[in-house]
Design a protein around this motif. Structure first.
Motif: not given
Length: 307
Positions: A149-159
């Motif tokens: 879930w922490a990585e999910c937050v990181v990935a959201a930075e690309l949107q």
């Protein structure tokens, strides 16, 4: 949606790297079922349902449209940071053209709207993990799930999502869905899209994609809350899901080798196949490191303008 073919060499380990739960979950065969689940769920957002209906991409080229979308998610999850940034920039430009009027409210919509982008992102990451748990190895260890879930937050930075709005744990995901439920709805056009994605009609040249969507549909529906199936008009008896589950788990185990994964993806999902092949056969990157999206943007700048 992909601006470039996968590179022949990789610059770095991307945002998450070897051993990350993101690599584990997003490259597992169950991600295909999770992806079908997520694109169906997108239609409960009336703005996204309007965008899909107005653009008509899933109807004119369902295989290609979904293939490029899944390839984008996979690129963000496992590719090097340069490829991920390029894909993100290209996707934002494509979405910038997807604007119009949502007919239920009469308000204007934009596919790049942060709230809609957040719905796409959360349903995608949650759906892929949900199907990994149901049809794959099972729940992640607590520490790995926390990292996922922490990585999910990181990935959201690309949107275009606002970082503070992105759920960072399973509990926060539940709270997000509970808060979103009163805003969700269905319509004739939303139901058309959901049913089309669950069981894509057969057309010349799409036999494997047609078969794949229909084989996955009962498994996908079984992962959804009953109210969603009823609202969308695709509810199935719980007994069907229970009976289907062992067969899906067996099929997933049989398709878990790299060769089998590539064989499944090859014809129906060529862009996803190319990205997965690069990942499975990847050699040591130029830089054995992971980076943040901010570091990658600073390093590579505007890639679309120079691609």
């Amino acid at each position: 949606m992909m601006p470039l073919d996968p590179p022949s060499t990789t610059h770095d380990h991307g945002f998450f790297g070897p051993g990350s739960p993101t690599w584990k979950v997003w490259t597992h065969p169950t991600a295909l079922i999770g992806f079908q689940r997520s694109v169906v769920l997108e239609h409960f957002d009336p703005n996204l349902a309007a965008a899909v209906a107005d653009m008509r991409g899933i109807y004119t080229d369902p295989g290609g449209r979904l293939d490029r979308t899944l390839a984008y998610f996979l690129t963000v999850a496992v590719a090097d940071s340069r490829s991920a940034i390029a894909a993100s920039e290209f996707l934002m430009r494509v979405h910038a053209k997807a604007t119009g009027v949502e007919p239920i409210s009469g308000r204007r919509y934009s596919a790049n709207n942060p709230a809609s982008q957040l719905w796409i992102h959360v349903t995608g990451w949650h759906s892929v993990l949900k199907c990994y748990e149901m049809y794959g190895p099972g729940p992640l260890p607590a520490a790995e799930e926390s990292r996922y879930w922490a990585e999910c937050v990181v990935a959201a930075e690309l949107q275009t999502c606002k970082p503070a709005d992105v759920p960072a744990s399973r509990a926060e995901v539940r709270e997000y869905f509970a808060a979103m439920r009163p805003t969700l709805c269905t319509s004739e056009r939303a139901n058309e899209g959901m049913h089309y994605l669950l069981r894509t009609p057969r057309r010349p040249g799409n036999t494997k994609f047609w078969a794949l969507s229909r084989l996955m549909a009962p498994a996908t529906i079984a992962t959804l809350p009953a109210w969603m199936g009823e609202l969308g008009g695709y509810a199935q008896p719980a007994a069907v899901g229970r009976a289907y589950r062992p067969a899906v788990q067996a099929a997933v185990r049989a398709a878990s080798s790299p060769r089998a994964v590539l064989a499944v993806l090859g014809e129906p999902l060529p862009a996803t196949y190319r990205m997965m092949r690069l990942h499975l056969r990847r050699q040591a990157p130029e830089l054995a490191e992971t980076v943040t999206p901010a570091q990658a943007r600073e390093r590579y700048g505007n890639l679309i303008a120079t691609a």
